[in-house]
Write an enzyme that holds these catalytic residues in place. Structure first.
Site, PDB file in Angstrom:
ATOM      1  N   GLN A  42     -18.553 -23.883  15.410  1.00 29.73           N
ATOM      2  CA  GLN A  42     -18.748 -22.464  15.703  1.00 29.73           C
ATOM      3  C   GLN A  42     -17.681 -21.566  15.092  1.00 29.73           C
ATOM      4  O   GLN A  42     -17.883 -20.362  14.948  1.00 29.73           O
ATOM      5  CB  GLN A  42     -18.786 -22.279  17.228  1.00 29.73           C
ATOM      6  N   HIS A 139     -17.976 -32.121  20.267  1.00 31.60           N
ATOM      7  CA  HIS A 139     -18.606 -30.872  20.692  1.00 31.60           C
ATOM      8  C   HIS A 139     -19.928 -30.698  19.931  1.00 31.60           C
ATOM      9  O   HIS A 139     -20.011 -29.930  18.972  1.00 31.60           O
ATOM     10  CB  HIS A 139     -17.643 -29.697  20.431  1.00 31.60           C
ATOM     11  N   ASN A 184     -17.712 -32.545  25.320  1.00 35.72           N
ATOM     12  CA  ASN A 184     -17.916 -31.202  25.832  1.00 35.72           C
ATOM     13  C   ASN A 184     -19.174 -31.116  26.698  1.00 35.72           C
ATOM     14  O   ASN A 184     -20.227 -31.613  26.301  1.00 35.72           O
ATOM     15  CB  ASN A 184     -18.069 -30.239  24.656  1.00 35.72           C
ATOM     16  N   GLU A 185     -19.071 -30.493  27.851  1.00 38.99           N
ATOM     17  CA  GLU A 185     -20.176 -30.271  28.803  1.00 38.99           C
ATOM     18  C   GLU A 185     -21.248 -31.357  28.742  1.00 38.99           C
ATOM     19  O   GLU A 185     -22.427 -31.076  28.477  1.00 38.99           O
ATOM     20  CB  GLU A 185     -20.784 -28.871  28.655  1.00 38.99           C
ATOM     21  N   TYR A 328     -20.414 -20.561  33.799  1.00 33.95           N
ATOM     22  CA  TYR A 328     -20.817 -19.207  33.415  1.00 33.95           C
ATOM     23  C   TYR A 328     -21.564 -18.472  34.517  1.00 33.95           C
ATOM     24  O   TYR A 328     -21.439 -17.270  34.640  1.00 33.95           O
ATOM     25  CB  TYR A 328     -21.698 -19.244  32.160  1.00 33.95           C
ATOM     26  N   GLU A 395     -14.270 -23.402  29.967  1.00 32.16           N
ATOM     27  CA  GLU A 395     -14.995 -22.253  29.399  1.00 32.16           C
ATOM     28  C   GLU A 395     -15.440 -21.365  30.528  1.00 32.16           C
ATOM     29  O   GLU A 395     -15.916 -21.845  31.551  1.00 32.16           O
ATOM     30  CB  GLU A 395     -16.262 -22.697  28.630  1.00 32.16           C
ATOM     31  N   TRP A 438     -13.954 -18.366  27.111  1.00 30.58           N
ATOM     32  CA  TRP A 438     -14.826 -18.537  25.959  1.00 30.58           C
ATOM     33  C   TRP A 438     -15.252 -17.147  25.535  1.00 30.58           C
ATOM     34  O   TRP A 438     -15.838 -16.453  26.336  1.00 30.58           O
ATOM     35  CB  TRP A 438     -16.071 -19.373  26.307  1.00 30.58           C
TER      36      TRP A 438
END
Ligand code: NAG
Ligand code: NAG
Ligand code: NAG
Ligand code: NAG
Ligand code: NAG
Ligand code: NAG
Length: 505
Positions: A42, A139, A184-185, A328, A395, A438
């Site tokens: 990213q 990721h 990641n996640e 989030y 994040e 993030w």
């Protein structure tokens, strides 16, 4: 110019912030880390430069999206400029990931010297300014060659290749990196990539919303998740045997963590909420902390859920020194009302979980309400249910339409609310040790490309120089990190009362 606008922004923030029950950076422990995050695909760009080869994410974005990370923020060339921005902010930690195919272009075997040099330089630059690197090993960017060779994460062969990749990372970077996240996640990665088909490599059953070229939503998310746990545990074991004594770092897995709260106070909704907690948290956390999957998952999934051998249980249990939390948004959970039976049974992760999400206020993939108490209940739940493990919030942030640009006051409010909820959780005994916004700067996003970025810094993607400019949120975070801003703590209890257990919604 920059200093003047920083001063102006601070002034505005002081005026809009009522200072009562306020907190500052100093209310957090000294060794707590405040950072910001990006990931390789990213941020870096330079997708075909200096020996990097395609990952499944390159393939996915070139196939399914108008946007891609070919250039992104050009972090590969502009890393010094970006580290300077971090230093000016007073950022304490920077989270980034290592591109597997930049470091090891064939997925296994020879190291790419230019890839190696890039990460060594980046880490050196961070260290120069006293910024702590937090490195994510994986990721979303499996080497395409391994996907083609054996199907990537749904094949156990990935465990060996991932461990070898992690070994190179520990050996080459571990003297300067003390914080490692393996994957990641992992939860939403398994769901998005193998049940919904919404993230690379984009597998799903034919009955999902999008057309995937391959996949099986009823089995693959659980197989991929199982292999992620084993790959994480294998890398963690290697770290402990070979490096930890000397390098003295810690290593953890990260999960995507919705805030979950019952829609009503009915027994059905309470039980549905526990089921959602077991599927969305327990799926990964129960094996990591207690050595096996939650009973409800075994019951619902039967033979579709892989089984750990005794030896694997030993390896997985206790393999995460900390839990990484990616948070989030918060959803209210209700037991689904019975539906007319479908002609053919459609199994996927969400159907298996068997709950309905009720969103609070406006919700889309690019826009959601600020619900700070949701993070507090996540941290509280992990503390209570999983023996109070160390936690890093890896994040948290807010997407906004690109035209909102520099005056991102709603993002400032969002971030300060969530930081307040972290403080509340810490005061109540949570062992949370860090918080990462993030994202540091606007980056290429998996779901929205460049349209709804999260950055503290604006990136002008139309400008060939990809100029970075601070948004109000960057100025706010700078002030906060430097102890110059008092934040009014939200009345979490009041907010919670307003949203949950209300039958009028
Ligand atoms: C999926 O493929 C089918 C058959 O090719 C087509 O009719 C349908 O419109 C496609 N759906 C989407 C969402 O692309
Ligand atoms: C998915 O796998 C299961 C178990 O192997 C099988 O019964 C089912 O038919 C498969 N579904 C699809 C859509 O391929
Ligand atoms: C739910 O809340 C209502 C209103 O406060 C109360 O009357 C009812 O007894 C509660 N039900 C349960 C199962 O706790
Ligand atoms: C604070 O922690 C205690 C003990 O762990 C727990 O019972 C209580 O519910 C927590 N309070 C909040 C507001 O989460
Ligand atoms: C972005 O860059 C383009 C090209 O240099 C320029 O025309 C435009 O004004 C810039 N936009 C902003 C908001 O700075
Ligand atoms: C919560 O509800 C109370 C009473 O209706 C209202 O005064 C308050 O503004 C609400 N707070 C939020 C943050 O929505």
């Amino acid at each position: 110019m920059q200093t003047l606008s920083l001063f102006f922004n601070l002034l505005v923030i002081f005026l809009v912030t009522r200072v009562s029950d306020a907190f500052t950076r100093k209310d957090f422990p000294d060794d707590f880390l405040f950072g910001a995050a990006t990931s390789a695909y990213q941020w870096e760009g330079a997708f075909d430069e200096d020996g990097r080869t395609p990952s499944v994410w390159d393939t996915y974005s070139h196939t399914y999206s108008r946007y891609n990370g070919d250039i992104a923020c050009d972090g590969y060339h502009k890393y010094k400029e970006d580290v300077k921005l971090m230093a000016e902010m007073g950022l304490e930690a920077f989270r980034f990931s290592i591109s597997w195919t930049r470091l090891i272009p064939n997925g296994r075997g020879p190291i790419n010297p230019k890839g190696l040099l890039f990460y060594k330089n980046l880490i050196k630059e961070l260290r120069k300014y006293g910024i702590e690197p937090h490195v994510t090993i994986y990721h979303y960017d499996l080497p395409q060659s391994l996907e083609d060779e054996y199907g990537g994460w749904i094949n156990r062969k990935v465990i060996e290749d991932f461990t070898a990749f992690a070994d190179v990372c520990f050996r080459e970077f571990g003297d300067d990196v003390k914080l490692w996240t393996t994957i990641n996640e992992a939860t939403i990665f398994a769901i998005g990539s193998y049940s919904d088909g919404l993230s690379p490599p984009g597998h799903c059953s034919p009955y999902e919303l999008i057309n995937c070229s391959t996949g099986n939503s009823s089995t693959e998310p659980y197989i991929a998740g199982h292999n992620m746990l084993l790959a994480h545990a294998s890398a963690s074991k290697l770290y402990k045997l070979k490096y930890k004594n000397k390098q003295r770092g810690t290593i953890g897995l990260s999960i995507y963590a919705f805030g979950l709260s019952p829609y009503t106070n009915s027994t059905e909704d309470e039980i549905a909420t526990q089921r959602a907690q077991d599927f969305l948290f327990g799926w990964m956390l129960k094996p990591l902390v207690f050595g096996d999957y939650p009973d409800v998952m075994k019951r619902v999934l039967g033979p579709r859920l892989p089984v750990f051998s005794e030896e694997e249980i030993e390896q997985v249990k206790g393999s995460s020194d900390f839990i990484g939390i990616i948070h989030y948004t918060t959803v209210l959970i209700t037991n689904p009302t019975p539906k007319p039976s479908l002609l053919s049974p459609r199994h996927d992760f969400y159907a298996d979980m068997g709950v309905e999400f009720v969103h609070i206020g406006k919700y889309s993939l690019y826009e959601w309400e600020s619900i700070p108490w949701g993070l507090e209940i996540v941290l509280e739940y992990v503390k209570e249910s999983y023996n109070n493990p160390p936690i890093y919030v890896l994040e948290n942030g807010k997407p906004m339409k690109h035209d909102s640009m520099l005056q991102d006051t709603p993002r400032v409010e969002y971030i300060q609310g969530y930081i307040g909820s972290v403080l509340n959780a810490i005061k109540n005994g949570s062992d949370t040790r860090g918080y990462f916004v993030w994202s540091l700067i606007d980056v290429y996003e998996l779901l929205s490309g460049y349209m709804h970025p999260y950055g503290l810094y604006y990136v002008n993607f139309s400008d060939p120089g990809l100029k970075r400019s601070p948004k109000r949120s960057a100025s706010w975070y700078t002030g906060f990190l430097n102890g110059k801003i008092d934040v009014t703590s939200q009345d979490i209890t009041q907010l919670k009362r307003n949203f949950s257990g209300s039958s009028s919604m």
